[in-house]
Write an enzyme that holds these catalytic residues in place. Structure first.
Site, PDB file in Angstrom:
ATOM      1  N   SER A 101     -13.309   0.279   2.440  1.00  0.00           N
ATOM      2  CA  SER A 101     -13.078  -0.643   1.312  1.00  0.00           C
ATOM      3  C   SER A 101     -13.559  -2.067   1.537  1.00  0.00           C
ATOM      4  O   SER A 101     -13.485  -2.884   0.610  1.00  0.00           O
ATOM      5  CB  SER A 101     -11.599  -0.655   0.941  1.00  0.00           C
ATOM      6  OG  SER A 101     -11.290   0.557   0.329  1.00  0.00           O
ATOM      7  N   TYR A 198      -3.003  -0.956  -5.967  1.00  0.00           N
ATOM      8  CA  TYR A 198      -4.326  -0.675  -5.395  1.00  0.00           C
ATOM      9  C   TYR A 198      -4.890   0.637  -5.929  1.00  0.00           C
ATOM     10  O   TYR A 198      -4.198   1.656  -5.927  1.00  0.00           O
ATOM     11  CB  TYR A 198      -4.199  -0.589  -3.876  1.00  0.00           C
ATOM     12  CG  TYR A 198      -5.507  -0.592  -3.137  1.00  0.00           C
ATOM     13  CD1 TYR A 198      -6.004  -1.765  -2.588  1.00  0.00           C
ATOM     14  CD2 TYR A 198      -6.244   0.577  -2.973  1.00  0.00           C
ATOM     15  CE1 TYR A 198      -7.205  -1.784  -1.891  1.00  0.00           C
ATOM     16  CE2 TYR A 198      -7.448   0.568  -2.286  1.00  0.00           C
ATOM     17  CZ  TYR A 198      -7.918  -0.612  -1.739  1.00  0.00           C
ATOM     18  OH  TYR A 198      -9.100  -0.620  -1.052  1.00  0.00           O
ATOM     19  N   SER A 199      -6.133   0.624  -6.357  1.00  0.00           N
ATOM     20  CA  SER A 199      -6.753   1.856  -6.844  1.00  0.00           C
ATOM     21  C   SER A 199      -8.264   1.798  -6.656  1.00  0.00           C
ATOM     22  O   SER A 199      -8.933   0.867  -7.119  1.00  0.00           O
ATOM     23  CB  SER A 199      -6.425   2.048  -8.330  1.00  0.00           C
ATOM     24  OG  SER A 199      -7.157   3.131  -8.860  1.00  0.00           O
ATOM     25  N   ASN A 200      -8.784   2.822  -5.983  1.00  0.00           N
ATOM     26  CA  ASN A 200     -10.241   2.902  -5.819  1.00  0.00           C
ATOM     27  C   ASN A 200     -10.958   2.952  -7.168  1.00  0.00           C
ATOM     28  O   ASN A 200     -12.109   2.533  -7.282  1.00  0.00           O
ATOM     29  CB  ASN A 200     -10.598   4.153  -5.005  1.00  0.00           C
ATOM     30  CG  ASN A 200     -10.290   3.962  -3.531  1.00  0.00           C
ATOM     31  OD1 ASN A 200     -10.766   3.013  -2.905  1.00  0.00           O
ATOM     32  ND2 ASN A 200      -9.468   4.840  -2.976  1.00  0.00           N
ATOM     33  N   ARG A 324      -8.873  -9.851   0.280  1.00  0.00           N
ATOM     34  CA  ARG A 324      -7.476  -9.896   0.712  1.00  0.00           C
ATOM     35  C   ARG A 324      -7.175 -11.213   1.420  1.00  0.00           C
ATOM     36  O   ARG A 324      -8.050 -11.763   2.101  1.00  0.00           O
ATOM     37  CB  ARG A 324      -7.177  -8.775   1.716  1.00  0.00           C
ATOM     38  CG  ARG A 324      -7.195  -7.379   1.149  1.00  0.00           C
ATOM     39  CD  ARG A 324      -6.747  -6.408   2.248  1.00  0.00           C
ATOM     40  NE  ARG A 324      -6.816  -5.023   1.843  1.00  0.00           N
ATOM     41  CZ  ARG A 324      -5.895  -4.393   1.102  1.00  0.00           C
ATOM     42  NH1 ARG A 324      -4.835  -5.048   0.667  1.00  0.00           N
ATOM     43  NH2 ARG A 324      -6.040  -3.118   0.794  1.00  0.00           N
ATOM     44  N   THR A 338      -9.799  -4.889   4.469  1.00  0.00           N
ATOM     45  CA  THR A 338      -9.584  -3.801   5.410  1.00  0.00           C
ATOM     46  C   THR A 338     -10.342  -2.591   4.892  1.00  0.00           C
ATOM     47  O   THR A 338     -10.664  -2.522   3.703  1.00  0.00           O
ATOM     48  CB  THR A 338      -8.080  -3.462   5.477  1.00  0.00           C
ATOM     49  OG1 THR A 338      -7.536  -3.586   4.149  1.00  0.00           O
ATOM     50  CG2 THR A 338      -7.350  -4.400   6.397  1.00  0.00           C
ATOM     51  N   GLY A 339     -10.591  -1.646   5.769  1.00  0.00           N
ATOM     52  CA  GLY A 339     -11.269  -0.436   5.333  1.00  0.00           C
ATOM     53  C   GLY A 339     -10.710   0.787   6.034  1.00  0.00           C
ATOM     54  O   GLY A 339     -10.433   0.753   7.241  1.00  0.00           O
ATOM     55  N   THR A 340     -10.522   1.836   5.260  1.00  0.00           N
ATOM     56  CA  THR A 340     -10.131   3.135   5.805  1.00  0.00           C
ATOM     57  C   THR A 340     -11.050   4.165   5.189  1.00  0.00           C
ATOM     58  O   THR A 340     -11.053   4.355   3.972  1.00  0.00           O
ATOM     59  CB  THR A 340      -8.682   3.502   5.421  1.00  0.00           C
ATOM     60  OG1 THR A 340      -7.785   2.551   5.989  1.00  0.00           O
ATOM     61  CG2 THR A 340      -8.315   4.889   5.912  1.00  0.00           C
ATOM     62  N   SER A 365      -8.888   7.644  11.975  1.00  0.00           N
ATOM     63  CA  SER A 365      -8.113   7.313  10.772  1.00  0.00           C
ATOM     64  C   SER A 365      -7.032   8.363  10.621  1.00  0.00           C
ATOM     65  O   SER A 365      -6.938   9.281  11.449  1.00  0.00           O
ATOM     66  CB  SER A 365      -9.019   7.272   9.534  1.00  0.00           C
ATOM     67  OG  SER A 365      -9.485   8.568   9.247  1.00  0.00           O
TER      68      SER A 365
HETATM   69  S1  HEL Z   1      -6.962   3.050   1.180  1.00  0.00           S
HETATM   70  C1  HEL Z   1      -6.516   1.482   1.930  1.00  0.00           C
HETATM   71  C2  HEL Z   1      -7.855   0.863   2.316  1.00  0.00           C
HETATM   72  N1  HEL Z   1      -8.814   1.330   1.378  1.00  0.00           N
HETATM   73  C3  HEL Z   1      -8.443   2.419   0.485  1.00  0.00           C
HETATM   74  C4  HEL Z   1      -9.775   3.045   0.770  1.00  0.00           C
HETATM   75  C5  HEL Z   1     -10.002   1.900   1.691  1.00  0.00           C
HETATM   76  N2  HEL Z   1      -9.819   4.268   1.446  1.00  0.00           N
HETATM   77  C6  HEL Z   1      -9.429   5.407   0.904  1.00  0.00           C
HETATM   78  O1  HEL Z   1      -9.077   5.468  -0.248  1.00  0.00           O
HETATM   79  C7  HEL Z   1      -9.490   6.590   1.824  1.00  0.00           C
HETATM   80  C8  HEL Z   1      -8.292   7.395   1.652  1.00  0.00           C
HETATM   81  C9  HEL Z   1      -8.239   8.580   2.576  1.00  0.00           C
HETATM   82  C10 HEL Z   1      -8.164   8.200   4.002  1.00  0.00           C
HETATM   83  C11 HEL Z   1      -7.689   9.321   4.890  1.00  0.00           C
HETATM   84  C12 HEL Z   1      -7.902   8.877   6.314  1.00  0.00           C
HETATM   85  O2  HEL Z   1      -6.998   8.248   6.875  1.00  0.00           O
HETATM   86  O3  HEL Z   1      -9.004   9.111   6.824  1.00  0.00           O
HETATM   87  N3  HEL Z   1      -6.281   9.559   4.634  1.00  0.00           N
HETATM   88  C13 HEL Z   1      -5.822  10.744   4.224  1.00  0.00           C
HETATM   89  O4  HEL Z   1      -6.539  11.702   4.036  1.00  0.00           O
HETATM   90  C14 HEL Z   1      -4.329  10.787   4.034  1.00  0.00           C
HETATM   91  N4  HEL Z   1      -3.854  12.090   3.615  1.00  0.00           N
HETATM   92  C15 HEL Z   1      -5.747   0.671   0.918  1.00  0.00           C
HETATM   93  C16 HEL Z   1      -5.697   1.745   3.186  1.00  0.00           C
HETATM   94  C17 HEL Z   1      -7.841  -0.667   2.352  1.00  0.00           C
HETATM   95  O5  HEL Z   1      -7.378  -1.159   3.379  1.00  0.00           O
HETATM   96  O6  HEL Z   1      -8.229  -1.319   1.380  1.00  0.00           O
HETATM   97  O7  HEL Z   1     -10.761   1.713   2.549  1.00  0.00           O
END
Ligand code: HEL
Length: 412
Positions: A101, A198-200, A324, A338-340, A365
Site C-alpha cells: 500500500s 480503510y479500503s483498497n 499516514r 505502510t505496506g502489506t 507477512s
Molecule cells: S492492509 C494494511 C496495509 N495495506 C492494506 C494492503 C496494504 N494490503 C492488503 O490489503 C493485503 C491483504 C492481505 C495480506 C495477507 C498477508 O498478510 O500477506 N493477509 C491475509 O491473507 C490475512 N488472512 C492496512 C495492513 C497498510 O498498511 O496500509 O498494503
C-alpha cells in the site's frame, strides 16, 4: 550465525541525489509548516536498537529484514537474514521488494498533480469523472483518497484464507471495474464523508481516475511524474507481469496453520491491488520519494497541505490523502505509509521536513508479531536511544498491538 550490518553511506552520494531532484512540470516552493521540527532537532538514530528490532523480527519468523535511514545526506542501513531461503543468499540493502500500500501514496501524488494542473477537483464527485461508477453521487475524490467513501474492501473476502486466497488470485488479471464490482456486492460501511474506514477499493477508484483523466495507464503516470523525475532506478510497476526485475528479495507468506511451511509468494500479478498496492521498489528509492514529497518537490505547497489534512485513525495515527501520520512515543510525528503484500511488510516514513527518512522491510507477512516488531524501526530511527520496555526493542507503552488494518484482513 546471521549478523546485522550497519554501514555509513557517503554523504556525497545522497546529497548529490537530493540535489539532482528536478521536477520542472511540478516544481514548487517547499511547503511551509510552521510546526515542523527539523531533522537536525531529532535525536540521533538508535542504530543498535534498529539492529535489535530486525534480529527480533527474524527470530519471530521473517527470513530477512532490513532498514535504511537517510538523514540529511548520510545513509545508514542494516540487514539481517536471507533474500532467498533456497540459496541462502544474504539479504542486501539494495534488494528490491513489493511495497504493497505504499503504492497508495504514488497514486495520490499523481492525482494531486492533476489537481495542481486544474484537471481534477478534490471535492468533486467521482461520478462526475466516471459516470455511474459508484452507487452514490456524493462520494468525492477527497473521500476516496482519505478512506471515507464507505466503499467496502473487497480484499476482506479475497484473503479470508491467507494461502488459498493468495493462490486463487496469484496469476489472475483483474480490471479495475471488476474489483469495484466485488466491493459493490457488499453494503457500504458508511455514508460519503463518514469516519475513516480503510479500503483498497478507494485506491482502485484512484487508478480509474488516473487512467480516465490522463488517458494513460497508472504505470505510465508513475513513471513520468514520479519515477523518472526522482530517478528512482529501483522502482517499477510491472502489472500484469509477475516478476520483480533485477536483484530482489523473495517474500514469504506465513500460512494460517501453525507448523505449515512458509510459502514463497514473490511471483504474483498483484492484480488484486494494482493502483492500491502493486509498486515494486527499494529502501533508497522509497526514502527519496517520501523525502521529496514532504519537501514539496512533487506537488504544490497547497496540495501538500491538503495531503496532510488528517482524519483520525486512532490515538496515534492519522490519515491524510494517501498518506499516514504516526505519532511516536517521543512526541515526534512522521509521515509516510505502510505496506502489506503477501511476503512483504514495509514501513516508509519521513520527518516533517523530509530530511530524515526510514524505510524498513520484513520479508514475511500474515505474522502480526513481526509487523508489530517492525514498528520499532520507526522508534529507533526517529526517537533515538531511549529506555526499552521489552525484548523486542519496541517501547510498549506507546506502541499499539496491531497496525491499522482493513477489517478482518490483518488480525492474523
Ligand atoms: S492492509 C494494511 C496495509 N495495506 C492494506 C494492503 C496494504 N494490503 C492488503 O490489503 C493485503 C491483504 C492481505 C495480506 C495477507 C498477508 O498478510 O500477506 N493477509 C491475509 O491473507 C490475512 N488472512 C492496512 C495492513 C497498510 O498498511 O496500509 O498494503
Amino acid at each position: 550465525m546471521l549478523t546485522a550490518t550497519v554501514r555509513r553511506g557517503t554523504a556525497l552520494g545522497t546529497a548529490a541525489l537530493l540535489s539532482l531532484l528536478v521536477t520542472p512540470a511540478h516544481a514548487a516552493p517547499r511547503a511551509s509548516d510552521p510546526t515542523a521540527a527539523s531533522a537536525a532537532a531529532l535525536p540521533q538514530p538508535d542504530l543498535a536498537g534498529l539492529r535489535e528490532v530486525l534480529r527480533t523480527a527474524q527470530r519471530q519468523g521473517a527470513p530477512g529484514a532490513m532498514a535504511r535511514i537517510d538523514d540529511a545526506g548520510t545513509a545508514r542501513w542494516a540487514t539481517v537474514g536471507v533474500a532467498d531461503r533456497a540459496t541462502g543468499r544474504p539479504l542486501a540493502d539494495t534488494d528490491r521488494f513489493r511495497v504493497g500500500s505504499i503504492t497508495k501514496t504514488f497514486s495520490a501524488v499523481v492525482l494531486l498533480q492533476l489537481a495542481d494542473e486544474g484537471r481534477l477537483r478534490l471535492d468533486t464527485p467521482v461520478n462526475s469523472y466516471l459516470p455511474h461508477l459508484l452507487p452514490d453521487d456524493r462520494i468525492t475524490v477527497r473521500h476516496v483518497l482519505s478512506h471515507r467513501s464507505g466503499l467496502y474492501d473487497y480484499t476482506n473476502d479475497m484473503f479470508a484464507a491467507s494461502v488459498a486466497g493468495f493462490e486463487a488470485v496469484r496469476t489472475k488479471v483483474f480490471t479495475y471495474r471488476q474489483l469495484v464490482a466485488l466491493s459493490l456486492r457488499h453494503p457500504r460501511t458508511g455514508g460519503p464523508g463518514a469516519a475513516y474506514s480503510y479500503s483498497n477499493t478507494n485506491f482502485v477508484v484512484a487508478g480509474l481516475l488516473i487512467e480516465k483523466l490522463t488517458g494513460h495507464s497508472v504505470g505510465t503516470e508513475y513513471q513520468n511524474r514520479i519515477i523518472k523525475p526522482l530517478k528512482l532506478d529501483d522502482t517499477f510497476y510491472v502489472h500484469p507481469g509477475t516478476r520483480i526485475p533485477g536483484r530482489y528479495t523473495h517474500g514469504y507468506l506465513t500460512p494460517d496453520r501453525d507448523g505449515d511451511p512458509l510459502v514463497d509468494s514473490t511471483e504474483q500479478t498483484v492484480s488484486w491491488a494494482q493502483s492500491a498496492g502493486a509498486v515494486i521498489s527499494g529502501t533508497r528509492d522509497l526514502n527519496t520519494f517520501y523525502s521529496a514529497l514532504l519537501r514539496g518537490r512533487l506537488t504544490s505547497a497547497a496540495r501538500l497541505t491538503e495531503m496532510k489534512r488528517w482524519v483520525r485513525v486512532n490515538s496515534t495515527q492519522g490519515y491524510g490523502l494517501g498518506l499516514r501520520r504516526r505519532d511516536l512515543s517521543c512526541g515526534v510525528s512522521v509521515y509516510g505509509h505502510t505496506g502489506t503484500v503477501q511476503g512483504y511488510y514495509s514501513y516508509a516514513f519521513t520527518s516533517k521536513d523530509g530530511r530524515r527518512t526510514l524505510t524498513a522491510l520484513a520479508t514475511t507477512s500474515n505474522n502480526g508479531t513481526v509487523l508489530n516488531t517492525m514498528l520499532g524501526t520507526l522508534e529507533s530511527a526517529f526517537c533515538g536511544v531511549r529506555e526499552r520496555t521489552g525484548p523486542t526493542g519496541v517501547r510498549g507503552a506507546s506502541v499499539e498491538r496491531h497496525e491499522d488494518v482493513a477489517p478482518g484482513i490483518a488480525l492474523y
